[in-house]
Design an enzyme around this catalytic site. Structure first.
Site, PDB file in Angstrom:
ATOM      1  CB  ILE A  12      -0.740  -0.159   0.594  1.00  0.00           C
ATOM      2  CG1 ILE A  12      -2.166   0.822   0.680  1.00  0.00           C
ATOM      3  CG2 ILE A  12      -0.431   0.284   1.984  1.00  0.00           C
ATOM      4  CD1 ILE A  12      -3.317   0.694   2.298  1.00  0.00           C
ATOM      5  N   GLY A  33       3.387  -4.486  10.966  1.00  0.00           N
ATOM      6  CA  GLY A  33       2.491  -4.692   9.927  1.00  0.00           C
ATOM      7  C   GLY A  33       2.151  -3.720   8.712  1.00  0.00           C
ATOM      8  CB  VAL A  34      -0.291  -2.762   7.260  1.00  0.00           C
ATOM      9  CG1 VAL A  34      -1.242  -1.767   7.911  1.00  0.00           C
ATOM     10  CG2 VAL A  34      -0.824  -1.895   5.541  1.00  0.00           C
ATOM     11  CG  ASP A  35       0.986   1.764  12.702  1.00  0.00           C
ATOM     12  OD1 ASP A  35       1.238   2.099  12.052  1.00  0.00           O
ATOM     13  OD2 ASP A  35       0.929   1.190  13.799  1.00  0.00           O
ATOM     14  N   GLY A 120      -4.960  -8.852   9.835  1.00  0.00           N
ATOM     15  CA  GLY A 120      -3.272  -9.625  10.607  1.00  0.00           C
ATOM     16  C   GLY A 120      -3.441  -9.874  11.885  1.00  0.00           C
ATOM     17  CE1 TYR A 122      -4.194  -5.435  17.698  1.00  0.00           C
ATOM     18  CE2 TYR A 122      -5.946  -3.525  16.449  1.00  0.00           C
ATOM     19  CZ  TYR A 122      -4.361  -3.984  17.100  1.00  0.00           C
ATOM     20  OH  TYR A 122      -4.175  -2.360  18.045  1.00  0.00           O
TER      21      TYR A 122
HETATM   22  N1  AR6 Z   1       0.599  -3.264   2.500  1.00  0.00           N
HETATM   23  C1  AR6 Z   1      -0.232  -3.449   2.100  1.00  0.00           C
HETATM   24  N2  AR6 Z   1      -0.754  -4.672   2.974  1.00  0.00           N
HETATM   25  C2  AR6 Z   1      -0.385  -5.132   3.753  1.00  0.00           C
HETATM   26  C3  AR6 Z   1       1.034  -4.464   4.695  1.00  0.00           C
HETATM   27  C4  AR6 Z   1       1.529  -3.551   2.888  1.00  0.00           C
HETATM   28  N3  AR6 Z   1       2.787  -2.933   3.325  1.00  0.00           N
HETATM   29  N4  AR6 Z   1       1.703  -5.096   5.429  1.00  0.00           N
HETATM   30  C5  AR6 Z   1       0.969  -5.940   6.292  1.00  0.00           C
HETATM   31  N5  AR6 Z   1      -0.298  -5.788   5.353  1.00  0.00           N
HETATM   32  P1  AR6 Z   1      -1.855  -5.422  10.378  1.00  0.00           P
HETATM   33  P2  AR6 Z   1      -4.729  -4.807  12.343  1.00  0.00           P
HETATM   34  C6  AR6 Z   1      -2.200  -6.433   5.427  1.00  0.00           C
HETATM   35  O1  AR6 Z   1      -1.571  -6.747  11.547  1.00  0.00           O
HETATM   36  O2  AR6 Z   1      -4.647  -6.447  12.394  1.00  0.00           O
HETATM   37  C7  AR6 Z   1       0.082  -3.385  13.689  1.00  0.00           C
HETATM   38  O3  AR6 Z   1       0.705  -3.891  14.940  1.00  0.00           O
HETATM   39  C8  AR6 Z   1      -1.308  -7.677   6.222  1.00  0.00           C
HETATM   40  O4  AR6 Z   1      -1.207  -8.735   5.143  1.00  0.00           O
HETATM   41  O5  AR6 Z   1      -0.582  -5.101   9.893  1.00  0.00           O
HETATM   42  O6  AR6 Z   1      -5.174  -4.626  12.162  1.00  0.00           O
HETATM   43  C9  AR6 Z   1      -0.610  -2.406  14.523  1.00  0.00           C
HETATM   44  O7  AR6 Z   1       0.688  -1.100  14.937  1.00  0.00           O
HETATM   45  C10 AR6 Z   1      -2.844  -7.825   7.012  1.00  0.00           C
HETATM   46  O8  AR6 Z   1      -3.860  -8.494   5.730  1.00  0.00           O
HETATM   47  O9  AR6 Z   1      -2.901  -4.795  11.082  1.00  0.00           O
HETATM   48  C11 AR6 Z   1      -1.426  -1.948  15.082  1.00  0.00           C
HETATM   49  O10 AR6 Z   1      -0.878  -3.021  16.707  1.00  0.00           O
HETATM   50  C12 AR6 Z   1      -3.420  -5.879   6.933  1.00  0.00           C
HETATM   51  O11 AR6 Z   1      -2.483  -5.639   6.563  1.00  0.00           O
HETATM   52  C13 AR6 Z   1      -1.745  -3.825  15.085  1.00  0.00           C
HETATM   53  O12 AR6 Z   1      -0.575  -4.062  14.148  1.00  0.00           O
HETATM   54  C14 AR6 Z   1      -3.529  -5.660   8.164  1.00  0.00           C
HETATM   55  O13 AR6 Z   1      -2.873  -6.508   8.988  1.00  0.00           O
HETATM   56  C15 AR6 Z   1      -3.196  -4.396  13.923  1.00  0.00           C
HETATM   57  O14 AR6 Z   1      -3.557  -4.746  13.752  1.00  0.00           O
END
Ligand code: AR6
Length: 172
Positions: A12, A33-35, A120, A122
């Protein structure tokens, strides 16, 4: 009229859209993760702006600039942690999508990309989360004139397949 909903398999942080959505935590101070990917790509100025926001409640959304990203804005929303579905997770996840679209529209955004919020770390089951994402975007868009393109940005091929099926079905 062509559908405003699109599904992509991509990182993203690379998308040239007006706004990308971050699946953040309530501190808004970064994470994995994405954050983590968004903070790394946007650069340290993003954390400085996030420190001024006083966090964000689950289901709500706050906007920052995009800094070094191709996207102009980042909309930080906090998805619910999955506890089995009986702790209002579905309503809270729907609020993430609705509030993100509303804040994007209020800043004149025409295009916005969402990651698969909460699916992810969560633990929200992706099929259930994708249904909420597509239904909520479809029901919110008619009230928001400025938004012409919504991208569901999936990281994995399996998430992409889930979303593509739902978006195709919604267009029929
Ligand atoms: N681009 C697009 N999607 C992505 C990317 C990327 N670069 N990287 C990961 N994903 P998650 P949550 C996807 O865990 O479940 C963080 O530590 C990933 O494959 O990022 O809402 C925050 O600070 C998955 O499908 O978010 C919070 O503490 C999706 O993004 C916590 O994680 C969401 O996974 C939030 O957890």
């Amino acid at each position: 009229m062509p559908s405003p909903l699109h599904v992509l398999q991509a990182d993203i942080t690379t998308l040239k859209v007006d706004a990308i959505v971050n699946a953040a935590n309530s501190s808004l101070l970064g994470g994995g993760g994405v954050d983590g990917a968004i903070h790394r790509a946007a650069g340290p100025e993003l954390l400085q702006e996030c420190r001024l926001l006083n966090g964000c409640k689950v289901g709500e959304a706050k906007l920052t600039k995009g800094y070094r990203l191709p996207a102009k804005f980042i909309i930080h929303t906090v998805g619910p942690v999955w506890h089995g579905g009986k702790r209002n997770e579905a309503d809270l996840l729907a609020s993430c999508y609705r509030n993100s679209l509303q804040i994007a529209a209020s800043h004149g955004a025409h295009s916005i990309a969402f990651p698969c919020i909460s699916t992810g770390v969560y633990g929200y089951p992706v099929e259930l989360a994708a249904q909420i994402a597509v239904t909520t975007v479809n029901s919110t868009l008619p009230q928001l004139d400025s938004i012409r393109e919504v991208i569901f940005c999936c990281f994995s091929a399996s998430d992409f397949a889930v979303y593509q099926k739902l978006v195709d079905a919604a267009a029929e």
